[in-house]
Every structure is written in C-alpha cells, then in structure tokens.
Design a protein around this motif. Sequence first.
Motif, short mmCIF file in Angstrom:
data_model
loop_
_atom_site.label_atom_id
_atom_site.label_comp_id
_atom_site.label_asym_id
_atom_site.label_seq_id
_atom_site.Cartn_x
_atom_site.Cartn_y
_atom_site.Cartn_z
N GLY A 120 -4.37 4.72 6.15
CA GLY A 120 -4.96 5.77 6.01
C GLY A 120 -5.54 6.35 6.84
N GLN A 121 -5.54 5.89 8.21
CA GLN A 121 -5.93 6.64 9.44
C GLN A 121 -5.02 7.38 10.09
N LEU A 122 -4.42 8.49 9.21
CA LEU A 122 -3.42 9.49 9.41
C LEU A 122 -3.80 10.77 9.15
N CYS A 123 -3.63 11.75 10.15
CA CYS A 123 -4.17 13.23 9.83
C CYS A 123 -3.51 13.50 8.54
N VAL A 124 -2.25 13.30 8.09
CA VAL A 124 -1.35 13.76 7.12
C VAL A 124 -1.36 12.90 5.99
N SER A 125 -2.26 11.81 5.92
CA SER A 125 -2.40 10.83 5.00
C SER A 125 -2.88 11.54 3.38
N VAL A 126 -2.19 11.01 2.44
CA VAL A 126 -2.71 11.65 1.11
C VAL A 126 -4.14 11.01 0.83
N GLU A 127 -4.88 11.96 0.40
CA GLU A 127 -6.37 11.13 -0.10
C GLU A 127 -6.46 11.51 -1.47
N ARG A 128 -5.63 12.68 -2.04
CA ARG A 128 -5.70 13.23 -3.40
C ARG A 128 -4.51 13.17 -3.91
N LEU A 129 -4.21 12.54 -5.13
CA LEU A 129 -2.96 12.40 -5.87
C LEU A 129 -3.19 12.89 -7.22
N PHE A 130 -2.38 14.23 -7.51
CA PHE A 130 -2.42 14.70 -8.87
C PHE A 130 -0.95 14.68 -9.35
N VAL A 131 -1.28 14.23 -10.71
CA VAL A 131 0.05 13.84 -11.58
C VAL A 131 0.03 14.35 -12.81
N ASP A 132 1.04 14.88 -13.07
CA ASP A 132 1.15 15.61 -14.43
C ASP A 132 1.18 14.45 -15.72
N ASP A 133 0.14 15.18 -16.65
CA ASP A 133 -0.29 14.26 -17.63
C ASP A 133 1.00 13.58 -18.47
N HIS A 134 1.98 14.15 -18.58
CA HIS A 134 3.35 13.66 -19.24
C HIS A 134 3.82 12.42 -18.58
N VAL A 135 3.41 12.21 -17.32
CA VAL A 135 4.00 11.08 -16.71
C VAL A 135 2.86 10.20 -15.95
N TYR A 136 1.61 10.71 -16.13
CA TYR A 136 0.55 9.90 -15.44
C TYR A 136 0.46 8.27 -15.58
N ASP A 137 0.69 7.90 -16.90
CA ASP A 137 0.28 6.45 -17.11
C ASP A 137 1.43 5.65 -16.48
N ARG A 138 2.84 6.19 -16.70
CA ARG A 138 3.78 5.59 -15.89
C ARG A 138 3.74 5.50 -14.30
N PHE A 139 3.38 6.50 -13.98
CA PHE A 139 3.27 6.78 -12.55
C PHE A 139 2.10 5.61 -11.99
N VAL A 140 1.05 5.82 -12.67
CA VAL A 140 -0.07 4.74 -12.23
C VAL A 140 0.36 3.47 -12.26
N GLU A 141 1.09 2.89 -13.29
CA GLU A 141 1.64 1.61 -13.40
C GLU A 141 2.39 1.24 -12.26
N ARG A 142 3.27 2.19 -11.81
CA ARG A 142 4.12 1.73 -10.84
C ARG A 142 3.51 1.96 -9.28
N PHE A 143 2.62 2.97 -9.30
CA PHE A 143 1.86 2.84 -7.94
C PHE A 143 1.02 1.72 -7.81
N VAL A 144 0.07 1.35 -8.81
CA VAL A 144 -0.91 0.24 -8.86
C VAL A 144 0.04 -1.14 -8.46
N ALA A 145 1.07 -1.23 -9.16
CA ALA A 145 2.02 -2.56 -8.94
C ALA A 145 2.47 -2.45 -7.50
N ARG A 146 2.94 -1.54 -6.98
CA ARG A 146 3.59 -1.29 -5.59
C ARG A 146 2.26 -1.68 -4.71
#
Length: 540
Positions: A308-334
């Motif tokens: 995360g020590q990168l000037c262009v690193s993402v620190e805020r992740l906005f996810v559409d409510d329709h896919v939020y749960d599926r995305f979070v599951e995969r992101f946390v697992a990865r």
Amino acid sequence: MSASNPTPPGGPIVEGPLDPEHDATASLALEPDYVSRLTGLVVATTGESREVISPLNGAPLAHIPQSSDDDVAAAFAKARVAQEKWAATPVAERERILLKLHDLVLDRQDEILDLIVLESGKARKHAFDEPLHIALTARYYGRRSSKILDTERKLGVIPVLTRVELNHVPKGVVGIISPWNYPFTMALCDGIAAIAAGNAVVIKPDSQTMLSALLGAELLAEAGLPENLWTVVAGPGSEVGTSIIQRADYVCFTGSTSTGKLVAKQAAERLIGASLELGGKNPMLVLRDADIEKAAEGATRAVFSNSGQLCVSVERLFVDDHVYDRFVERFVARTQAMTLGATLGWENDMGTLISQAQVDTATAHVEDAVSKGARVLTGGKARPDLAPFFFEPTILEGVTPEMTCFGNETFGPVVSLYRFHSEEEAIERANDGEYGLNGSIYSRDTSRARRIARQIKCGTININEAFGATFASIDAPMGGMRESGQGRRQGVEGILRYTETQSVASQAVLRFAPQFGMSEQAYAKFMTASLRVLKSLGRA
C-alpha cells in the motif's frame, strides 16, 4: 560521478547464496566493496554519515555520507559547467545513452531487485515494477526526444511573410527530491526526461533508500552520461532539500502534500517552476456489470502492491450494492490467500512496510476506525513475527467520516469498503475530499466507464486494471489534480516541463508600422481590412 566501474557488475551483492527459495533474512550483509563503490558516488565532505537499515530484519545495510550546503553548492557549480556542453550535444547522442541505460537496467535487473528489496522491504514481484518502469521510460525518451524537442513551425501573423519557429531550450540544472517508496524508479524516471531535454540533475534521494538511487546513478555513468551531469547529495530534506531548491532552475518533488506545499512556496519565492506528485486517497469503483473475479484480483493488486506504499494505491473501494456481497467474498478470500513474507525471493505476494513510522500510522488508523464502529474483515494488526515493520493486509467495512482513515491517506495496506446505489452517488463519493491522483473503474461496458472517468477528479484513471495501464504507458502524462499535486511526468509534458519555450519570428517585406507613405490612419484601415480577409480565408 565517474563512468569508471572498479568492481565488475553482475556478481552477488549479498554475502551468501541468493537462491529464490533461500531465507533472505539469514544472510543480508552487503559486500563492503559494493557498498563503498555506491556510497562513493555521494558528494559529501562533512565526515558524517547516516545508517541505512533493511526493513527485512532491521539489520544495518550501509552508512551513507552526509552532504553540507557547501557540497550542494559545489555540485551545482560543476553541474552548470557540464550542462552548457551537454545542451550543445545533439539530441541523438542523448538518446543513445538512454537506450544504453535501457539495456543495462534489463541486464542487471537481478542486482537492482536485490537492492530494492533489501532497502524497501517490498515483495520482489512488486520490486520488478521498478526496473520495468525505468526501461520503458528510457526507451520512450530514447526514441522520442528528438521529435518532441525539435524546432516547431508556428503560424505567422502574415502568411508567407512572417515565419515563426518555437525552440525548446533546457532550463539548466534540475533539482530532484525523490521518495523512498519506489527508490529506483523515482530516483531515475523524472531525471531521465530532464537530461534528455539537455539539463543537468542534482538529486537528493530519501535517506532510507539511498543505495537504490546510487545504483541508478552508477548505471547512468556506465551508459555514457558525462561526468557532473547527474550528481547525488544526501541529507535531511529540511537542510539539503532546501539547499537544492535555493539553487535549482526547476524542482521536481515526489512526496507528501504537506511537504509539497513547502516546496512550492520556496520555488515560488524564486520564481522557478516545480512539478509536485503528492498524496492521494485513491478510489476504485466496481460497477454492477463488472467481472467480479477480475475486479477482486485487481483490487488486491491496487490495494496491497508494495504494502500500500504506492502513490496510486487504492484506499477507498466503492462497490455497487447489487454485487457488493459477492465482490467482498472474493476480495476477502483473495486477500487471505496472499503469501506474506520478508525475503529476497519471488514467493511473497506482499512484503513489509519500510519503517516503524509507517506501522504506527496504519495501526492508529485501524484502531481509531474500530473504536468508532468500523469492522475488520481481515487483517488489522502488525506482524513482527514476519519482519520488524510488517503489517497485515487489512480490509475495513463501515468506515465513516469521523474516522481518521476516511479522508486521510494511510499509505499502508489498509482499504475501506463502501456500498453505492447509483453511479451518480459513486462519482460524488469518489470525488469527496481534496485529493485527486489516481482512480480505477471496473465494468464490462468500457465506453460507459470512460464516460464516468471524465467525471472523476483524478489525474489518471484505469479501466479494468488496478494502476498499471496508465503507470506503464509512458506516452500518457501522469500526475494529480487538486492537492495531489501539479505538473506531469511521462509523455510529452514530462520532458517539456524541463524546457523554456522560445519563439523566434522573422519578418519579410512588410513591417508592423506605416510604410509606402501611409499615414497611421491609413495603416490602421489597411490592417483592419487584412484581418477581415484572413478570417474569411479560415486563418487562425
């Protein structure tokens, strides 16, 4: 800086084996001759030195000689003499040196990677981004400088009779103050464009990662850059950095927004230009039609590259409510599947932070958020069992505006997740705050994503990619909006910032005054009629 290289390159720089499977923390002492060769490139006469340690295990790596104000003055004096001759050197010769640098960086990338990992603690796979970026940059300006810097014809006020040419004249000696997070690429990429434009460079790399910057200086000398055109000084930014700004013809700074404002103020007092790449609180948008697996993979890289020590690193992740749960599951697992470690090998998906100060910031941000109601989905704590400054990859949910990490840059492996219910809401929230460096959008409809990108106040936007599409496309300018900085590196803008534009016009037959016996009134009527005719002919 001399072009001589007393110790042949290519051999091991660390005492002991460098097997990728080897536990690097067991044998990290740099060879004394190697250290001496690099530190000898610093212009320093104080007799003082500063210790550099490896974040892999906290052990000393080297002692860096420290420069005084007199050393900086001497560096600039020699640089000015060298620059006058360099400015008269054909651009094709400058390009030849940069193309040689391209080859050297690729040939000696193992050595470069070792040194970057030893000094910064990042995973080797993330360290590879640095020689890759420098090779791309050297090749770009090695192929394009002649065309970019060539004299340009401009429209004259009177067709045929007025000939206007635009010259690009080097500014002189450029001062560069480079950061620790990408110690090799940031020590070289801005300066490569400066020397291609005919300038000399005096650079002060960050004190924590001097060796990687010094290796870059050695490679430039080996590529054939004449002596005194690239000079390295060392010391605290408040002292040596100020000395550079007081003497430079242009300043290039990469670092925090607070320090960047001080640099801008000092440059303004001297009426010299400055380019500043500063902080960010970078957003990623995952739209409802995104490929969730690709978005989760991209988010993992966007958040945790270089811890995360990168000037262009993402620190805020906005996810559409329709896919939020599926995305979070995969992101946390990865994220939970990542291999964590602090070694020289290729096996790690994330390395360590560089210092205790970075650990303290990440810890404070997470603890503050949790104390005010945020939830830790994974990670959340320091891991000194892995390395002295290691911090787990961390995903937070439920972050609100009163929490420190909501709007302040963490610059560590910490990201906050947010649901959104409409694209208008996502755009508004992505633009919240004062930063505007980088963003990314995931969507199967790239045309729609590009339309959204135009509404996001960031200097670079990546679509269906974490950050590499813009970062590695050297023809595309890179920099920030708002408090993320001013000016651009890369592309045409990245080299022309180091030049002054000079317009040269020659006039034939007619002069801009009455002639042939005309009165002032008759001349004014003649010019008025001429302007009407030129407009009717479509002239600009």
